[in-house]
Design a protein around this motif. Structure first.
Motif: not given
Ligand SMILES: [Mg+2]
Ligand SMILES: Nc1ncnc2c1ncn2[C@@H]1O[C@H](COP(=O)(O)OP(=O)(O)OP(=O)(O)O)[C@@H](O)[C@H]1O
Lengths: 292, 299
Positions: A84, A132, A213-214
């Motif tokens: 990240s 995320q 990010d994810e």
């Molecule tokens: Mg992360």
């Protein structure tokens, strides 16, 4: 390489991050020393000896890698290894954390982004980011969420709103699910729909890059599959960097994969090769589940 | 493990459970007490006010004759004070709260300032009255005016307003600021269009509550020179003529209460009722605005 006569319609009017000048010449003409990958095209991002800290904690150590234009690059690695942080260094979000620090160089289209002449807000307008956890603005309607970036940056002209909303929502594969309730709150959407709304919000800015990010961390397999379809449909027009914990996903969507470990870049390869014949034993250990 | 082991029976009543009940009962009584006290007080007040309360009292002018006396100037004064106080305190409180929440670095000076703002909220309002007298009435030269009164009341509500604003802004999730920054918004636009709209309903509601409380206070207004009409002249005790002063509900009530003539007591009670209703209306307005603003979010 992106130049002033670039005919691509998107963002042609805002090529320059710096109000004053483009990057120094020596930086632009510098021959790539060791592009770990990529074709003949100029890479979209080049990180050079990139280091990042949170206070005294050194979380990225000497990362040097190129991210190819209009392709999907996956970042994998165990939790806490700095994935990240790395992508947040690409759009200068890292420095917003208290006590955060960066050293080294990141070139975006050959321009250094950490120069004092660069306005990070102008940079971020060209780089979309998906977090995320879906983070639509709860106080805004679905429609206003899509337009939020345009409004926040003062770039929404009268009469173009409807088109922007529809285009972005279609691109994010959300249109048919929300077209009848654009005025409703975004809080009424499912987690997967919210994540796609966030993607639409990023796309409405007509960015050149999407940092994800994810993005599937909170999604079920169906929503994940839709998001992967979406990534497939977007690549070619956007440079996509995706952080993922899901190896199959990395293998499915990306053409390049970088493996991070403890803040260092261990291996960066074409995705096929990284997953079938990794060069570094630590990559192999990770892929076979020996740690992480 | 045997099912017959008596120590493992699920029947019976453990001491802890009885303790629970007693505790709940005590809490319930404690919660009911203030309510009972309040109802009792209001009833007493209504009984005392019964001879006077009515439309003619509300729209009447003050007079030396207690029975013919009304409260309109004091009511108008208090309503004006509400508006002016909010008008002064809100922007200043917002600005200071925004600064503390968003811009102030965590230096020792800021921490010291924040601690002291919290302390200021606990300073008795007479003290603010004195500050108001020195600063607004004399130094700035507002005189004994509604403006000086409102500025003084604004001072009393400011610490709370600053802290409320700061806390409401800090409670807005970081993820939303990040979303805004990632879109390329500047700090100010992020605050203005993302953070403030989410914090605003709470800020407005609390501000209304603070203002409602502040207008019930007689002491700061008395110090800056508000007068209760009708009685002051007869007593001649307060210096200054009523023409270079102003009046407000709590001051008028106080004047009637302290009048030597017992006949004014009913007037005081009726005045208190008017004051209570005004305070309730102001806080209700806050609740209404908060609801409307959050409904707009969900719209
Ligand atoms: Mg992360
Ligand atoms: N806001 C922060 N303040 C201080 N340290 C942080 C902060 N965010 C991350 N870190 C630290 O920086 C290191 C790298 O974090 P980062 O979030 O980049 O990891 P990651 O690879 O994305 O992990 P994950 O897969 O769990 O998301 C971690 O050791 C973490 O503890």
């Amino acid at each position: 390489m992106a130049s002033a006569d670039d005919t691509s319609s998107k963002a042609s009017d805002r090529r320059h991050l710096a109000v004053v000048t483009p990057a120094p010449k020596e930086l632009r003409d510098e021959p790539s020393e060791q592009p770990a990958s990529g074709g003949e095209q100029q890479p979209k991002f080049s990180a050079r000896e990139l280091n990042a800290w949170f206070g005294a904690q050194h979380v990225l150590e000497n990362i040097t890698l190129d991210i190819a234009s209009d392709e999907v690059t996956a970042i994998i690695g165990p939790s806490g290894c700095g994935k990240s942080t790395f992508i947040r260094c690409l759009n200068r979000m890292h420095e917003l954390e208290p006590d955060a620090r960066v050293s080294g160089e990141v070139l975006f289209d050959g321009e250094t982004i950490y120069a004092p002449t660069v306005d990070p807000t102008l940079l971020r307008r060209r780089i979309g980011m998906v977090f995320q956890r879906a983070n639509p603005f709860p106080a805004m309607s679905i429609r206003d969420n899509v337009l939020a970036g345009r409004r926040l940056t003062g770039r929404l002209r009268r009469g173009e709103a409807d088109e922007i909303v529809e285009t972005a929502l279609r691109e994010a594969a959300l249109w048919s699910e929300v077209d009848y309730r654009l005025g409703h709150s975004s809080a009424g959407l499912s987690g997967g729909q919210q994540q796609r709304l966030c993607i639409a919000r990023a796309l409405a800015m007509q960015p050149e890059v999407l940092l994800m990010d994810e993005p599937c961390a909170a999604l079920d397999p169906v929503a994940t599959a839709r998001l992967e379809d979406l990534i497939h449909s977007l690549k070619g027009n956007y440079t996509i960097v995706i952080v993922t914990h899901n190896m199959q996903q990395a293998a499915r969507v990306s053409s390049q994969t970088a493996f991070f470990l403890d803040g260092a870049l261990v291996e960066y390869q074409e995705t096929d090769r990284l997953f079938t014949s990794p060069e570094d034993p630590r990559t192999e250990d990770y892929l076979t589940g020996k740690f992480g | 493990m045997s099912a017959r082991d008596p120590s493992r029976s699920i029947r019976g009543r453990t001491p802890a459970r009885i303790g629970d009940r007693i505790f709940v009962a005590v809490c319930a009584i404690a919660a009911a007490l203030p309510l009972v006290a309040l109802v009792y007080l209001v009833l007493q007040l209504l009984i005392a006010a019964a001879p006077r309360i009515g439309w003619s009292f509300i729209v009447g002018q003050p007079a030396l004759d207690a029975h013919g006396s009304g409260i309109l100037p004091a009511l108008a004064g208090s309503v004006t004070l509400v508006a002016l106080t909010a008008l002064i305190a809100l922007p200043v409180g917002l600005a200071a709260g925004i600064y503390l929440a968003e811009y102030a670095h965590a230096t020792r000076l800021t921490r010291w300032t924040e601690r002291n703002i919290a302390h200021l909220a606990a300073v008795p309002s007479v003290v603010y009255g004195l500050v108001g007298l020195v600063v607004f009435v004399r130094t700035i030269g507002f005189g004994r005016s509604l403006l000086a009164g409102a500025a003084t009341l604004a001072l009393t509500v400011l610490p709370k307003m600053v802290i409320t604003t700061r806390d409401a802004m800090r409670r807005v999730p970081r993820a939303l600021r990040q979303a805004s920054y990632a879109l390329g918004a500047t700090r100010w636009r992020t605050i203005r269009h993302v953070v403030l709209p989410m914090a605003m309903p709470t800020i407005i509601e609390r501000a209304a509550l603070s203002v409602a409380r502040a207008i019930g206070e007689a002491s700061p207004l008395l110090v800056v020179g508000a007068l209760g009409y009708g009685v002051a002249e007869t007593r001649g005790a307060v210096s200054g003529s009523s023409s270079d002063s102003f009046t407000a509900l709590p001051v008028q009530v106080w004047a009637w209460l302290t009048a030597p003539d017992q006949r004014y007591v009913a007037n005081a009670a009726a005045g208190m009722i008017v004051l209570l209703v005004l305070m309730l209306l102001v806080s209700a307005l806050g609740v209404y605005l908060r609801r409307r603003m959050t409904r707009a979010h969900e719209g």
